[in-house]
Design a protein around this motif. Structure first.
Motif, PDB file in Angstrom:
ATOM      1  N   ASN A 169     -22.313  15.319 -48.332  1.00 39.47           N
ATOM      2  CA  ASN A 169     -21.230  15.756 -48.974  1.00 39.47           C
ATOM      3  C   ASN A 169     -19.952  15.780 -48.244  1.00 39.47           C
ATOM      4  OD1 ASN A 169     -22.144  15.735 -51.929  1.00 39.47           O
ATOM      5  ND2 ASN A 169     -23.216  17.557 -51.400  1.00 39.47           N
ATOM      6  N   GLU A 170     -19.856  16.705 -47.183  1.00 46.00           N
ATOM      7  CA  GLU A 170     -18.715  16.984 -46.342  1.00 46.00           C
ATOM      8  C   GLU A 170     -18.218  15.993 -45.496  1.00 46.00           C
ATOM      9  OE1 GLU A 170     -19.504  20.847 -44.950  1.00 46.00           O
ATOM     10  OE2 GLU A 170     -19.718  21.802 -46.954  1.00 46.00           O
ATOM     11  N   GLN A 171     -19.198  15.393 -44.897  1.00 45.65           N
ATOM     12  CA  GLN A 171     -18.973  14.519 -43.810  1.00 45.65           C
ATOM     13  C   GLN A 171     -18.759  12.915 -44.328  1.00 45.65           C
ATOM     14  OE1 GLN A 171     -17.823  15.943 -41.036  1.00 45.65           O
ATOM     15  NE2 GLN A 171     -18.276  18.003 -42.117  1.00 45.65           N
ATOM     16  N   LEU A 172     -19.715  12.554 -45.139  1.00 47.97           N
ATOM     17  CA  LEU A 172     -19.631  11.187 -45.666  1.00 47.97           C
ATOM     18  C   LEU A 172     -19.162  10.849 -47.120  1.00 47.97           C
ATOM     19  CD1 LEU A 172     -23.161  10.312 -44.167  1.00 47.97           C
ATOM     20  CD2 LEU A 172     -21.145  10.142 -43.153  1.00 47.97           C
ATOM     21  N   ASN A 173     -18.686  12.145 -47.684  1.00 53.83           N
ATOM     22  CA  ASN A 173     -18.320  11.931 -48.928  1.00 53.83           C
ATOM     23  C   ASN A 173     -19.336  11.138 -49.929  1.00 53.83           C
ATOM     24  OD1 ASN A 173     -16.362  12.652 -51.048  1.00 53.83           O
ATOM     25  ND2 ASN A 173     -15.541  10.426 -50.940  1.00 53.83           N
ATOM     26  N   TRP A 174     -20.808  11.630 -49.848  1.00 59.04           N
ATOM     27  CA  TRP A 174     -21.536  11.190 -50.434  1.00 59.04           C
ATOM     28  C   TRP A 174     -22.479  12.184 -51.073  1.00 59.04           C
ATOM     29  CZ3 TRP A 174     -22.715   6.095 -51.493  1.00 59.04           C
ATOM     30  CH2 TRP A 174     -23.971   5.809 -52.151  1.00 59.04           C
ATOM     31  N   ASP A 175     -22.819  11.977 -52.552  1.00 63.98           N
ATOM     32  CA  ASP A 175     -23.768  12.919 -52.996  1.00 63.98           C
ATOM     33  C   ASP A 175     -25.097  12.361 -53.240  1.00 63.98           C
ATOM     34  OD1 ASP A 175     -24.994  14.563 -54.901  1.00 63.98           O
ATOM     35  OD2 ASP A 175     -23.242  14.629 -56.403  1.00 63.98           O
ATOM     36  N   VAL A 176     -25.893  13.019 -52.220  1.00 65.77           N
ATOM     37  CA  VAL A 176     -27.228  12.579 -52.250  1.00 65.77           C
ATOM     38  C   VAL A 176     -28.028  13.072 -53.391  1.00 65.77           C
ATOM     39  CG1 VAL A 176     -29.484  12.931 -50.966  1.00 65.77           C
ATOM     40  CG2 VAL A 176     -27.464  12.994 -49.712  1.00 65.77           C
ATOM     41  N   LYS A 177     -27.783  14.078 -54.077  1.00 66.59           N
ATOM     42  CA  LYS A 177     -28.554  14.447 -55.205  1.00 66.59           C
ATOM     43  C   LYS A 177     -28.519  13.504 -56.380  1.00 66.59           C
ATOM     44  CE  LYS A 177     -28.711  18.423 -58.087  1.00 66.59           C
ATOM     45  NZ  LYS A 177     -27.772  20.071 -58.477  1.00 66.59           N
ATOM     46  N   LYS A 178     -27.278  12.670 -56.500  1.00 62.95           N
ATOM     47  CA  LYS A 178     -27.089  11.777 -57.585  1.00 62.95           C
ATOM     48  C   LYS A 178     -27.500  10.355 -57.232  1.00 62.95           C
ATOM     49  CE  LYS A 178     -23.367  14.134 -60.133  1.00 62.95           C
ATOM     50  NZ  LYS A 178     -21.986  14.308 -60.501  1.00 62.95           N
ATOM     51  N   LYS A 179     -27.131  10.052 -55.995  1.00 61.22           N
ATOM     52  CA  LYS A 179     -26.989   8.629 -55.416  1.00 61.22           C
ATOM     53  C   LYS A 179     -28.265   8.089 -54.601  1.00 61.22           C
ATOM     54  CE  LYS A 179     -22.102   8.261 -55.993  1.00 61.22           C
ATOM     55  NZ  LYS A 179     -20.627   7.995 -55.246  1.00 61.22           N
ATOM     56  N   GLY A 180     -28.851   9.373 -54.223  1.00 62.19           N
ATOM     57  CA  GLY A 180     -29.959   9.084 -53.104  1.00 62.19           C
ATOM     58  C   GLY A 180     -29.307   8.982 -51.729  1.00 62.19           C
ATOM     59  N   LEU A 181     -30.098   8.358 -50.665  1.00 59.26           N
ATOM     60  CA  LEU A 181     -29.595   8.285 -49.224  1.00 59.26           C
ATOM     61  C   LEU A 181     -28.518   7.386 -49.119  1.00 59.26           C
ATOM     62  CD1 LEU A 181     -33.157   8.188 -47.275  1.00 59.26           C
ATOM     63  CD2 LEU A 181     -31.724  10.140 -47.741  1.00 59.26           C
TER      64      LEU A 181
END
Length: 476
Positions: A169-181
């Motif tokens: 979330n903080e370093q890759l701006n990516w929501d694993v919870k919604k989008k997976g790896l």
């Protein structure tokens, strides 16, 4: 009322009396099986297997509780492991305090669940106050929180998931919870001691990273992470394009009880925006002891695994994860109409399912509450001081004896040692002791087969330790 018509507990006086009788008869059977300090009958595995295999697991017609209990008393109880015996010392598998055994009866009878408030009203509130006290005990502030889990592996898995999600979330701006790896998942790296618990390898597999994404850091002579080498390894990985997101400090390694330097690992973690987790499944109990300073600055960590079925002397299973920032638990939150309705939470009903991997959970915080209230800080300090000092006594007794090899000086309650006559002899010693009702541990250190005393029983005396040393010497 016939026995086969009694299904579950109710307010019916006859049913309550039936349960009372069943519990008393069971307790009598258990207590009658305790007739020596042996922790195991010594029976050969093949002979035990034949006895157990002779039991008809699911008869066409039930034989009733009395006959069932009689069979268990004859064929099972004599061969169960007696963890309360001072002759049992191979693993981080403690005896249970008497009040904690009694608390299990309450937990089992009421069978409350810790997923929604309406499945465990008082139990939910107890978990909340126990978690608050634990956060305070380990030096966390007002923004901290936590949740009970099934064991250290579950707590560690929860920490790994939190660390991954937070980093992404903080370093890759990516929501694993919604989008997976994220696409970069193969570059994510977990760093832990080469002698840390295998639950971190398992966790990496479970969350889709795999064993290869776990880097096992070298240890020094004290079996602690070598922080200078760790810093160099992580620096090189970072420069090679890898994504370090989690570093683990083990606060009491499984074999040696060694304690990683939290302060130095925190400095490394901060440099690369890594999450720092303390796996204190073993060592957490020492927070109650006179030796708590040995644990280091645990409050620097983002989360801490605490196991109560080790040094805290509570029945299996009982563990929790506490976190410095309660927001990190939000990765497990998911609303279900039948469980954690938003309108309930707005009205003050706390549903704990949003903090945990599990849905149904036992009310394990109750046995922590009962044990803490029963013993108090002084009582726990006395018990845990004793097991740590027993380890020191044993180590001092053998460290200068040329017949023995000793591992690292104990920090907690584990002592690794061997007879200086080869691997095969040490293997035979362990088996010989087991056949006589004493079980000790076996591991490897510096490519040598080593024996291990894991001294979690405060009832163990120096005299008993002396007897075991004598028996080991005589076998040689």
């Amino acid at each position: 009322m016939r026995e086969n018509e009694i299904y579950v507990l109710s307010s019916n006086p006859e049913i309550k009396e039936t349960l009372r009788s069943m519990i008393i008869n069971t307790l009598d059977a258990v207590l009658s099986s305790i007739d020596s300090d042996r922790c195991y009958s010594g029976i050969d595995p093949n002979d035990l297997r034949r006895i157990i295999n002779s039991i008809e697991v699911l008869p066409e017609s039930g034989i009733g509780f009395d006959k069932t209990l009689k069979r268990v008393e004859e064929d099972v109880l004599p061969h169960l492991l007696s963890t309360w015996s001072t002759s049992y010392m191979p693993h981080l598998h403690s005896p249970a305090l008497l009040e904690a055994i009694a608390s299990e009866l309450i937990i089992t009878i009421f069978n409350d669940s810790l997923d929604s408030w309406d499945q465990g009203p008082a139990a939910t509130e107890i978990e909340l106050i126990v978690i608050k006290k634990l956060c305070e005990l380990f030096g966390y502030g007002e923004d901290s929180d936590g949740v009970f889990t099934s064991g250290g592996s579950g707590s560690n898995l929860s920490a790994v998931i939190q660390a991954r999600d937070k980093f992404c979330n903080e370093q890759l701006n990516w929501d694993v919870k919604k989008k997976g790896l994220p696409a970069e998942y193969k570059k994510l790296r977990i760093y832990t001691s080469s002698i840390s618990h295998f639950s971190f390898d398992k966790a990496s597999h479970i969350i889709g990273l795999g064993y290869d994404n776990v880097v096992h850091l070298p240890v020094n002579e004290k079996c602690q992470i070598d922080t200078l080498k760790a810093a160099e390894i992580i620096k090189n990985d970072y420069e090679d394009g890898y994504l370090p997101f989690l570093i683990v400090a083990t606060i009491g390694t499984t074999d040696f009880g060694s304690i990683d330097n939290v302060k130095e690992l925190k400095q490394i973690a901060d440099k690369y925006n890594m999450y720092l987790h303390c796996d204190a499944a073993y060592g957490s109990g020492a927070i109650m002891s006179s030796y708590s300073s040995r644990l280091g600055e645990l409050s620097l960590a983002d989360s801490i695994t605490i196991d109560f079925h080790k040094m805290f002397l509570l029945p299996i299973s009982c563990s929790c994860l506490i976190v410095k920032n309660k927001k990190t638990l939000e990765c497990f939150e998911l609303h279900a109409d039948y469980l954690n309705r938003e309108e309930d939470e707005e009205d003050g009903y706390v549903n704990l399912v949003g903090k945990a991997i599990q849905t149904t959970r036992r009310a394990d915080a109750l046995k922590v509450l009962i044990a803490f209230m029963t013993r108090g800080r002084d009582g726990y300090r006395s018990m845990i001081d004793r097991v740590i000092e027993n380890a020191q006594y044993f180590y001092n007794k053998i460290k200068d004896d040329p017949l023995f090899i000793t591992g690292p000086k104990p920090e907690l309650s584990s002592v690794v040692f061997a007879i200086n006559k080869g691997d095969e002899l040490n293997k035979r010693i362990r088996r010989a002791l087991m056949s006589k009702g004493t079980i000790i541990g076996q591991t490897v250190w510096k490519e040598k087969v080593m024996l291990k005393f894991t001294l979690l029983n405060p009832a163990l005396t120096h005299e008993k330790i002396d007897e075991l040393v004598k028996a080991i010497k005589e076998y040689k």
